[in-house]
Write an enzyme that holds these catalytic residues in place. Structure first.
Site, mmCIF file in Angstrom:
data_model
loop_
_atom_site.group_PDB
_atom_site.id
_atom_site.type_symbol
_atom_site.label_atom_id
_atom_site.label_comp_id
_atom_site.label_asym_id
_atom_site.label_seq_id
_atom_site.Cartn_x
_atom_site.Cartn_y
_atom_site.Cartn_z
ATOM 1 N N GLY A 169 -11.351 119.813 -39.621
ATOM 2 C CA GLY A 169 -12.796 120.025 -39.579
ATOM 3 C C GLY A 169 -13.458 119.272 -38.444
ATOM 4 N N ASP A 170 -13.017 118.043 -38.191
ATOM 5 C CA ASP A 170 -13.562 117.266 -37.082
ATOM 6 C C ASP A 170 -13.262 117.930 -35.747
ATOM 7 O OD1 ASP A 170 -14.830 114.969 -38.229
ATOM 8 O OD2 ASP A 170 -12.867 114.211 -38.783
ATOM 9 N N SER A 171 -12.029 118.382 -35.582
ATOM 10 C CA SER A 171 -11.648 118.979 -34.308
ATOM 11 C C SER A 171 -12.370 120.296 -34.074
ATOM 12 C CB SER A 171 -10.126 119.182 -34.254
ATOM 13 O OG SER A 171 -9.461 117.926 -34.296
ATOM 14 N N GLY A 174 -15.798 119.418 -32.973
ATOM 15 C CA GLY A 174 -15.788 118.955 -31.591
ATOM 16 C C GLY A 174 -15.701 120.103 -30.607
#
Length: 400
Positions: A169-171, A174
């Site tokens: 989810g973070d990637s 980003g």
């Protein structure tokens, strides 16, 4: 070395850990000057992340710190805030992944920033977005993947929904943040004005979910986990080979499936009513997987992949990272890249630069900082014109 497509763009990165720094890394890979700002005495925890350790150092930092200058600055300190606003006046993009309202609490909301630079682009990454009833909640990738419905579709039917062993989810957030920054940079060439790019982890996870929403809206279908395959998409699965390893075989288009049948010595399957088209293969997926599985089990993985590839059937191994770093295709494309890590005095391998641009390719110009504030003299001295004595005063006051 190419200057990169974003040569001349300056980015201020305020984020920590993964989503904000990943966006900054992508922009830096494409040539932007990225100044990573960390709180004095409280550096980005990413410096200590990663499962391997050598001489007390960890290496997740190497992945996301490359091409960035490291500066320390306390935005809550009046003189630190003053310095930051000077940097804003000389920059193009700010990337932050604080909880919504944090910049406003420091009197650094977008309206304040644009007073100092009408063209500034503020990229904001958060768990749930800058508006809505959940906006002020803290958000992690694990919860975003779950709340968005993404985690529900992972795993095997009837089992617990596992996570990928990455902060997906973070990637994703980003990547969308970098995409939004690029779109806003282009739009600024038309209007001369900056804008806010609002990226939520939950929405980034939602955006990749293909037809799940219309399938539910129109047909009441609640997509669930399907293990190693996609329901109704056949054949596209993993099959165990003679040595026990798994091979991916994907031949769900009619023409590709016909070629697979020829290779297996079963050309009649291509016209068998059970498998004659996409819909029929999906309805008879279990039987088709059984047939292909029996064929694969009698052959070594290299033979399976070579034979199918030569015939135009999509197939490949399930590689570990040990095999990935030796992959001839990835090596030929520069996708296993060396970073000279000054912390340990040697090259450390990491991911290459995606995408590949023909005329202005990105580059790993340096591996990033070894310590917080390493480039303070360059950023605040050379760029903002502060003298050595002034920098010493700022350090004593806790601004740097």
């Amino acid at each position: 070395m190419s200057a990169g497509a974003l040569d001349g763009v300056r980015v201020l990165e305020l984020g920590t850990l993964i989503s904000g720094p990943f966006a900054g890394r992508l922009l830096g890979d494409m040539g932007a000057e990225v100044i990573k700002i960390e709180l004095p005495g409280k550096p980005d925890p990413l410096r200590t992340w990663g499962q391997a350790e050598l001489d007390g150092e960890h290496f997740f930092w190497t992945v996301h710190a490359r091409n960035k200058k490291a500066a320390t600055l306390d935005l809550r300190n009046p003189r630190g805030r003053e310095l930051f606003l000077e940097l804003v006046g000389r920059s193009d993009v700010i990337v932050e992944n604080f909880r919504p309202g944090t910049l406003e609490k420091w009197d650094l909301g977008y309206e304040v920033l644009r007073e100092h630079n009408p063209g500034i682009i503020l990229v904001r990454v958060s768990g749930y977005g800058q508006t809505g009833p959940d906006a002020t909640k803290a958000g992690y990738a694990s919860v975003a993947e779950a709340a968005s419905g993404l985690r529900h579709m992972n795993g095997f039917p009837g089992g617990p929904p596992p996570r990928l062993a990455l902060s997906l989810g973070d990637s994703l957030a980003g990547m969308f943040a970098a995409q939004g920054a690029l779109a806003a940079l282009y739009r600024r060439t038309v209007t001369g004005e900056g804008q806010v790019v609002d990226v939520a982890l939950t929405e980034s996870c939602l955006a990749i979910q293909e037809s799940t929403i219309p399938d539910y809206d129109v047909g009441g279908v609640v997509r669930g986990p399907s293990g190693t395959r996609l329901e109704g998409i056949a054949p596209s699965n993993i099959y165990r080979s003679a040595d026990g390893s798994w091979v991916v075989i994907a031949a769900n288009q009619d023409s590709v499936f016909a070629r697979l049948c020829q290779v297996m010595g079963r050309p009649e399957l291509a016209t068998d009513p059970r498998f004659v088209d996409h819909g029929a293969r999906g309805r008879n997926q279990d039987e088709l997987d059984r047939i292909i599985g029996e064929w694969a089990a009698a052959r070594q993985p290299a033979e399976i992949i070579a034979t199918l590839s030569d015939a135009g059937v999509i197939a490949g191994p399930i590689n570990t990272v040990a095999e990935v770093v030796a992959d001839p295709q990835l090596l030929a494309r520069g996708m296993i890249a060396d970073h000279y890590d000054e912390r340990i005095g040697r090259n450390v391998k990491g991911p290459g630069i995606v995408p590949v641009l023909s005329e202005s390719p990105g580059a790993i110009r340096h591996a990033g900082s070894t310590r917080p504030g390493q480039h303070n003299n360059e950023v605040f001295g050379e760029l903002l014109g502060r003298s050595a004595d002034q920098l010493d005063d700022l350090r004593r006051e806790g601004a740097l």
